[in-house]
Each structure stands twice: as structure tokens, then as C-alpha cells.
Design a protein around this motif. Sequence first.
Motif, PDB file in Angstrom:
ATOM      1  N   GLY A 117      -5.712   2.909   3.788  1.00 27.11           N
ATOM      2  CA  GLY A 117      -5.250   1.568   4.136  1.00 27.11           C
ATOM      3  C   GLY A 117      -6.415   0.603   4.263  1.00 27.11           C
ATOM      4  O   GLY A 117      -6.337  -0.557   3.822  1.00 27.11           O
ATOM      5  N   MET A 138      -1.852   3.936   7.426  1.00 27.70           N
ATOM      6  CA  MET A 138      -2.447   3.024   6.449  1.00 27.70           C
ATOM      7  C   MET A 138      -2.380   1.584   6.944  1.00 27.70           C
ATOM      8  O   MET A 138      -3.299   0.791   6.702  1.00 27.70           O
ATOM      9  CB  MET A 138      -1.755   3.177   5.089  1.00 27.70           C
ATOM     10  CG  MET A 138      -1.945   4.543   4.467  1.00 27.70           C
ATOM     11  SD  MET A 138      -1.424   4.668   2.734  1.00 27.70           S
ATOM     12  CE  MET A 138       0.313   4.247   2.856  1.00 27.70           C
ATOM     13  N   ALA A 139      -1.297   1.229   7.633  1.00 27.31           N
ATOM     14  CA  ALA A 139      -1.200  -0.117   8.206  1.00 27.31           C
ATOM     15  C   ALA A 139      -2.296  -0.344   9.246  1.00 27.31           C
ATOM     16  O   ALA A 139      -2.907  -1.424   9.302  1.00 27.31           O
ATOM     17  CB  ALA A 139       0.182  -0.314   8.827  1.00 27.31           C
ATOM     18  N   VAL A 157       0.886  -1.166   0.000  1.00 27.94           N
ATOM     19  CA  VAL A 157       0.000   0.000   0.000  1.00 27.94           C
ATOM     20  C   VAL A 157       0.922   1.213   0.000  1.00 27.94           C
ATOM     21  O   VAL A 157       1.581   1.515   1.001  1.00 27.94           O
ATOM     22  CB  VAL A 157      -0.935   0.028   1.220  1.00 27.94           C
ATOM     23  CG1 VAL A 157      -1.860   1.253   1.132  1.00 27.94           C
ATOM     24  CG2 VAL A 157      -1.749  -1.254   1.305  1.00 27.94           C
ATOM     25  N   CYS A 183       2.901  -1.533   4.176  1.00 32.86           N
ATOM     26  CA  CYS A 183       2.227  -0.237   4.095  1.00 32.86           C
ATOM     27  C   CYS A 183       3.242   0.884   4.271  1.00 32.86           C
ATOM     28  O   CYS A 183       4.085   0.832   5.170  1.00 32.86           O
ATOM     29  CB  CYS A 183       1.141  -0.131   5.162  1.00 32.86           C
ATOM     30  SG  CYS A 183      -0.153  -1.398   5.013  1.00 32.86           S
TER      31      CYS A 183
END
Length: 341
Positions: A229, A255-256, A187, A250
Motif C-alpha cells: 500500500g 494496504m490502506a 490498490v 484499497c
Amino acid sequence: MVSRRRPTMKDVAEHANVSISTVSYVLNDSGPVAAERRNRVLDAIRLLDYSPNESARSLKRRSASTVAMVVPDLTNQFFAMVAEGVHRAASAVDVLVVLVLPDATELPEESQAKLLRSQRVDGVIYLSGTGSMPAAIYDLARSGPVVLVDEQIPGRDLPAVVCDSRRGGREVAAHVLAQDHRRLAVVGGPPALWTAQQRLAGYREAFAGAGIDPDSVPVFAGDYRQESGYAAATEILSRPESERPTALLCANDLMAIGAMQCLRDNGLSVPGDMSVAGFDDQPISSMLTPALTSVRQPAYDMGHRAARVLFDLLEGREPDTTGPLPAEVRIRDSVGPPKEL
């Protein structure tokens, strides 16, 4: 077009073949200087079109000066820690910091620049969230220094304080690969952003080093926000289980965190069903369940150094921009072996 660097007192001294203190004596009429040396200094000043920086003088007198910091938002803990580093460095020399939050103010670029001009700031520390710098903000560099943080912008010859994002990306990807993952996905951050490009390049170097074609690893678009994410993980889970990655890299922690939330909402576990790694090592990352494997960026130190670079420029000194600050992988519980092993 890149604007010419503003000449410093050091430039004048080198051109006149005298010491910086001699230049200071001439400018401030504060010490004895032989006529021949004084004439060389004055000639250099005219040739280089050097003008004394009043904000530098105020710094040396320890009287209050004002600088601005432009930051995308403070909900991202990384940005907040950079801002804290700037504030602490500024407080130590009695310098005020004007904080500009473009997303919060919703001001157009020109209005932001007018706001900064009205505050009579002596310099700007700029942390981009888009990979570009508004022309109106860049115009401020004509009257005072601008220092970038965690960013380098093509075509803009500006000092920058950065972290070794490429190495960090390479090392966290190598850690994931060492757990025997071979089906991976990324990502990524905003494609135009230098940090996102560096992290992706690091991931790809690790893939290639493990004998995996980097072009075979899908990259999902992200914007460094938690929602992107979550959206990327939703798209991944729409695929048949046999086509899903066993590990997700990520490009930042938010986002993770969004990806991990999506996996939990769909009844999947981390790292049991899918491993997840982040980047930035925000304070919250070690408090998650499971704790997030991430790449630590010294955010506070980056902000502190950026402020010192700005102050050096204001005082006519050569700034310390030697090399990127180190990135360090923090191994925690969110990465483990793939499910089928």
C-alpha cells in the motif's frame, strides 16, 4: 481434475432408502435392523465404497480429535480473528487445532503435507494467501475433508466459507462516489486471489453505475501487506497533482494503512488531500487517526463456521454452506469530499 466427493452416511441412507440412524445401527451393530434393510445398507456401502470415518466417531464420543488450519500469517489481524473462530469452535467439542504457518516455517509444500500427515490430522481448514492451494495439501483431501475460508479455488470442488466481498466492494465504492469523487484509483490484492477479484469486480460495478468507465480507473498491484500500500501511494504521488486520484480504494486495511502512512510522510492529509478506504475492518482500523472507512468481514464467524462445516463433514452430515456471510461498510473519517469542492 476434481476428485470425487467422499460418500457420507447420508448418501448410504438415501441409496438404501433407510434412515441415517438405521445405517448407524448396521455400522455399529448398536440396534435392531430387519435382515432385508440390513442387506440394503450393506449393498449401498459396497456400491458407494463407503468407509466409516473414525474421526467422526471420536467427535461423537467427544474424545480428542485433531484438525489443521493453514493460514498465511498471524500478523494480519483478519487471519488471527479467523483462527480464533476456528479454535473456539474446536475447543467446544474437544478437538485440537494444529496451526500451520507456511511463511513462518519456510517449509516446502511437500514438507508441510508430511508434517500434517505425521500429526494424523482428520481434516484441514485452509486460508490461502496466494489464490492457489499446493497440490501436496490438496492430496490430503483424499483421506479427509478440506474446507476453504474466504476463498474459492477454480478446479477445486471443496466446501468454502466466504464473505460477500463483491457486494462489500460495490457498496464502499458507492459511498466514496457519493462524496463526489470522480478521480479514483484502486490498490488491488493478489490478482490470482478470489477475494481480490471479487472486491475489484464490486468496485468496477459501482464505477459503471456512476457513469465512470471502469477501465479508466487505474489499478495498482498489491499483496495485502502494508508495504505494498505504501509502494502504490508512492507511485501515485510521483505523478503531477492534477493527475492524482482524489480517492484511493484499497482491497484490504493493511494496504490502506500503508497508503495513509505514505501520504502523511509526504505532508498530505487524509481525507483533506486524498480519501482512503480499506477492506476487512480490522480492530485497529477504528483506532487510526483519521479512523479508516472500511468493509467489515465477520472474520471470527467465518472461522467458526468453517470449523463447524469441517466437523459436519467428519460426522457424515451435510454441512451448512448456505450463502456468503454479509459484508458491511463502516463509514468513518478517512473519506470526505474531494479537495477542490
